[in-house]
Write a protein that holds these residues in place. Sequence first.
Motif, PDB file in Angstrom:
ATOM      1  N   ALA A  53       0.567  -1.728   0.263  1.00  0.00           N
ATOM      2  CA  ALA A  53       0.513  -0.057  -0.169  1.00  0.00           C
ATOM      3  C   ALA A  53       0.499   0.961   0.257  1.00  0.00           C
ATOM      4  O   ALA A  53       1.071   2.174  -0.485  1.00  0.00           O
ATOM      5  N   TRP A  54       1.599   1.262   0.757  1.00  0.00           N
ATOM      6  CA  TRP A  54       2.934   2.170   1.435  1.00  0.00           C
ATOM      7  C   TRP A  54       3.407   2.392  -0.243  1.00  0.00           C
ATOM      8  O   TRP A  54       3.435   3.309  -0.935  1.00  0.00           O
ATOM      9  N   LEU A  55       4.242   1.599  -1.167  1.00  0.00           N
ATOM     10  CA  LEU A  55       5.089   1.385  -2.332  1.00  0.00           C
ATOM     11  C   LEU A  55       3.910   2.084  -3.713  1.00  0.00           C
ATOM     12  O   LEU A  55       3.491   2.726  -4.683  1.00  0.00           O
ATOM     13  N   VAL A  56       2.427   1.703  -3.286  1.00  0.00           N
ATOM     14  CA  VAL A  56       1.841   2.496  -4.656  1.00  0.00           C
ATOM     15  C   VAL A  56       0.532   3.325  -4.385  1.00  0.00           C
ATOM     16  O   VAL A  56       0.429   4.248  -4.996  1.00  0.00           O
ATOM     17  N   ALA A  57       0.334   3.538  -3.335  1.00  0.00           N
ATOM     18  CA  ALA A  57      -0.942   4.470  -3.143  1.00  0.00           C
ATOM     19  C   ALA A  57      -0.020   6.417  -1.982  1.00  0.00           C
ATOM     20  O   ALA A  57      -0.661   6.964  -1.927  1.00  0.00           O
ATOM     21  N   GLY A  58       0.631   5.551  -1.694  1.00  0.00           N
ATOM     22  CA  GLY A  58       1.872   6.588  -0.483  1.00  0.00           C
ATOM     23  C   GLY A  58       2.805   7.371  -0.502  1.00  0.00           C
ATOM     24  O   GLY A  58       2.727   8.516   0.160  1.00  0.00           O
ATOM     25  N   LYS A  59       3.040   7.542  -1.865  1.00  0.00           N
ATOM     26  CA  LYS A  59       4.085   8.445  -1.595  1.00  0.00           C
ATOM     27  C   LYS A  59       4.215   8.381  -2.785  1.00  0.00           C
ATOM     28  O   LYS A  59       3.792   8.348  -3.761  1.00  0.00           O
ATOM     29  N   LYS A  60       3.990  10.396  -3.266  1.00  0.00           N
ATOM     30  CA  LYS A  60       4.312  11.222  -4.468  1.00  0.00           C
ATOM     31  C   LYS A  60       5.685  10.877  -5.515  1.00  0.00           C
ATOM     32  O   LYS A  60       6.954  10.623  -5.264  1.00  0.00           O
ATOM     33  N   ARG A  61       5.604  10.585  -6.651  1.00  0.00           N
ATOM     34  CA  ARG A  61       6.436   9.372  -7.581  1.00  0.00           C
ATOM     35  C   ARG A  61       6.754  10.301  -8.525  1.00  0.00           C
ATOM     36  O   ARG A  61       5.579  11.209  -9.514  1.00  0.00           O
ATOM     37  N   ALA A  62       7.305  10.410  -8.647  1.00  0.00           N
ATOM     38  CA  ALA A  62       8.563  11.635  -9.906  1.00  0.00           C
ATOM     39  C   ALA A  62       7.922  10.838 -11.579  1.00  0.00           C
ATOM     40  O   ALA A  62       7.692   9.646 -11.835  1.00  0.00           O
ATOM     41  N   THR A  63       7.153  11.486 -12.340  1.00  0.00           N
ATOM     42  CA  THR A  63       6.929  11.265 -13.411  1.00  0.00           C
ATOM     43  C   THR A  63       7.989  10.827 -14.401  1.00  0.00           C
ATOM     44  O   THR A  63       9.029  10.401 -14.395  1.00  0.00           O
ATOM     45  N   ALA A  64       7.459   9.749 -15.452  1.00  0.00           N
ATOM     46  CA  ALA A  64       8.527   9.319 -16.057  1.00  0.00           C
ATOM     47  C   ALA A  64       8.672   9.922 -17.298  1.00  0.00           C
ATOM     48  O   ALA A  64      10.251   9.465 -17.550  1.00  0.00           O
ATOM     49  N   THR A  65       8.784  11.193 -17.861  1.00  0.00           N
ATOM     50  CA  THR A  65       9.595  11.800 -18.550  1.00  0.00           C
ATOM     51  C   THR A  65      10.365  12.449 -17.727  1.00  0.00           C
ATOM     52  O   THR A  65      11.610  13.096 -17.978  1.00  0.00           O
ATOM     53  N   GLY A  66      10.527  12.404 -16.285  1.00  0.00           N
ATOM     54  CA  GLY A  66      11.389  13.040 -15.617  1.00  0.00           C
ATOM     55  C   GLY A  66      10.920  14.612 -14.991  1.00  0.00           C
ATOM     56  O   GLY A  66      12.064  15.690 -14.474  1.00  0.00           O
ATOM     57  N   GLY A  67      10.048  14.750 -15.647  1.00  0.00           N
ATOM     58  CA  GLY A  67       9.675  16.621 -15.265  1.00  0.00           C
ATOM     59  C   GLY A  67       9.711  16.735 -13.465  1.00  0.00           C
ATOM     60  O   GLY A  67       9.139  15.565 -13.139  1.00  0.00           O
ATOM     61  N   GLY A  68       9.350  17.632 -13.306  1.00  0.00           N
ATOM     62  CA  GLY A  68       9.054  17.468 -11.653  1.00  0.00           C
ATOM     63  C   GLY A  68       9.585  19.795 -12.114  1.00  0.00           C
ATOM     64  O   GLY A  68       9.720  20.270 -12.358  1.00  0.00           O
ATOM     65  N   SER A  69       9.314  19.757 -10.314  1.00  0.00           N
ATOM     66  CA  SER A  69       8.858  21.394 -10.024  1.00  0.00           C
ATOM     67  C   SER A  69       9.991  21.502  -8.849  1.00  0.00           C
ATOM     68  O   SER A  69      10.835  20.610  -8.278  1.00  0.00           O
ATOM     69  N   GLY A  70      10.472  22.720  -8.766  1.00  0.00           N
ATOM     70  CA  GLY A  70      11.190  23.493  -7.954  1.00  0.00           C
ATOM     71  C   GLY A  70      12.552  22.703  -8.219  1.00  0.00           C
ATOM     72  O   GLY A  70      12.942  22.832  -9.003  1.00  0.00           O
ATOM     73  N   ALA A  71      13.515  22.692  -7.350  1.00  0.00           N
ATOM     74  CA  ALA A  71      14.680  22.602  -7.072  1.00  0.00           C
ATOM     75  C   ALA A  71      15.104  21.029  -7.946  1.00  0.00           C
ATOM     76  O   ALA A  71      16.114  21.348  -8.178  1.00  0.00           O
ATOM     77  N   ARG A  72      13.971  19.679  -8.205  1.00  0.00           N
ATOM     78  CA  ARG A  72      14.437  18.802  -7.866  1.00  0.00           C
ATOM     79  C   ARG A  72      13.719  19.098  -9.512  1.00  0.00           C
ATOM     80  O   ARG A  72      14.705  17.939  -9.730  1.00  0.00           O
ATOM     81  N   GLY A  73      13.635  19.494  -9.969  1.00  0.00           N
ATOM     82  CA  GLY A  73      13.219  19.080 -11.588  1.00  0.00           C
ATOM     83  C   GLY A  73      14.693  20.035 -12.589  1.00  0.00           C
ATOM     84  O   GLY A  73      14.931  19.571 -13.178  1.00  0.00           O
ATOM     85  N   ARG A  74      16.078  20.766 -10.868  1.00  0.00           N
ATOM     86  CA  ARG A  74      16.533  21.446 -12.384  1.00  0.00           C
ATOM     87  C   ARG A  74      18.107  20.219 -12.716  1.00  0.00           C
ATOM     88  O   ARG A  74      18.334  19.626 -11.516  1.00  0.00           O
ATOM     89  N   ARG A  75      18.145  20.194 -13.735  1.00  0.00           N
ATOM     90  CA  ARG A  75      20.286  19.256 -13.199  1.00  0.00           C
ATOM     91  C   ARG A  75      20.611  20.237 -13.690  1.00  0.00           C
ATOM     92  O   ARG A  75      21.112  21.211 -13.369  1.00  0.00           O
ATOM     93  N   TRP A  76      21.393  18.887 -12.864  1.00  0.00           N
ATOM     94  CA  TRP A  76      23.057  19.718 -12.533  1.00  0.00           C
ATOM     95  C   TRP A  76      24.416  19.952 -14.115  1.00  0.00           C
ATOM     96  O   TRP A  76      24.137  19.089 -14.913  1.00  0.00           O
ATOM     97  N   VAL A  77      24.553  21.157 -13.355  1.00  0.00           N
ATOM     98  CA  VAL A  77      25.449  20.847 -14.948  1.00  0.00           C
ATOM     99  C   VAL A  77      26.989  21.096 -14.276  1.00  0.00           C
ATOM    100  O   VAL A  77      27.552  21.742 -13.201  1.00  0.00           O
ATOM    101  N   ALA A  78      27.643  20.579 -15.050  1.00  0.00           N
ATOM    102  CA  ALA A  78      29.387  21.079 -15.000  1.00  0.00           C
ATOM    103  C   ALA A  78      29.473  22.640 -14.602  1.00  0.00           C
ATOM    104  O   ALA A  78      29.163  23.590 -14.960  1.00  0.00           O
ATOM    105  N   PRO A  79      30.949  23.044 -13.915  1.00  0.00           N
ATOM    106  CA  PRO A  79      30.961  24.152 -13.660  1.00  0.00           C
ATOM    107  C   PRO A  79      31.204  24.342 -14.730  1.00  0.00           C
ATOM    108  O   PRO A  79      30.936  25.750 -14.852  1.00  0.00           O
TER     109      PRO A  79
END
Length: 99
Positions: A53-79
């Motif tokens: 139940a926890w794995l299916v319905a308890g947690k918001k999962r990331a979308t398959a396209t890798g979309g996201g909002s906020g800091a998690r949606g940003r990709r790491w960029v080399a300096p």
Amino acid sequence: MLRYLPFLLVLALWIYAFIDCLNTPEEEVKGLPKVAWVFIVLLFGEVLVGPVAWLVAGKKRATATGGGSGARGRRWVAPDDNPEFLKSLRDDKPKPEES
């Protein structure tokens, strides 16, 4: 030895779901409060209802396209590819003295 395999798999799923539930931030838990999910995983873990139940319905999962909002949606960029970092290097460089 093979007769212990189902017990070990249930135990591994139970432990994984419990740790995942504890490490999930409160804002990513859906449906019930986080404390309720912890109790559900612990109380119904042996029959696999709680962890599944926890794995299916308890947690918001990331979308398959890798979309996201906020800091998690940003990709790491080399300096060396980050224009903000390169600009900060130019700004920090000491200016030659004029004579």
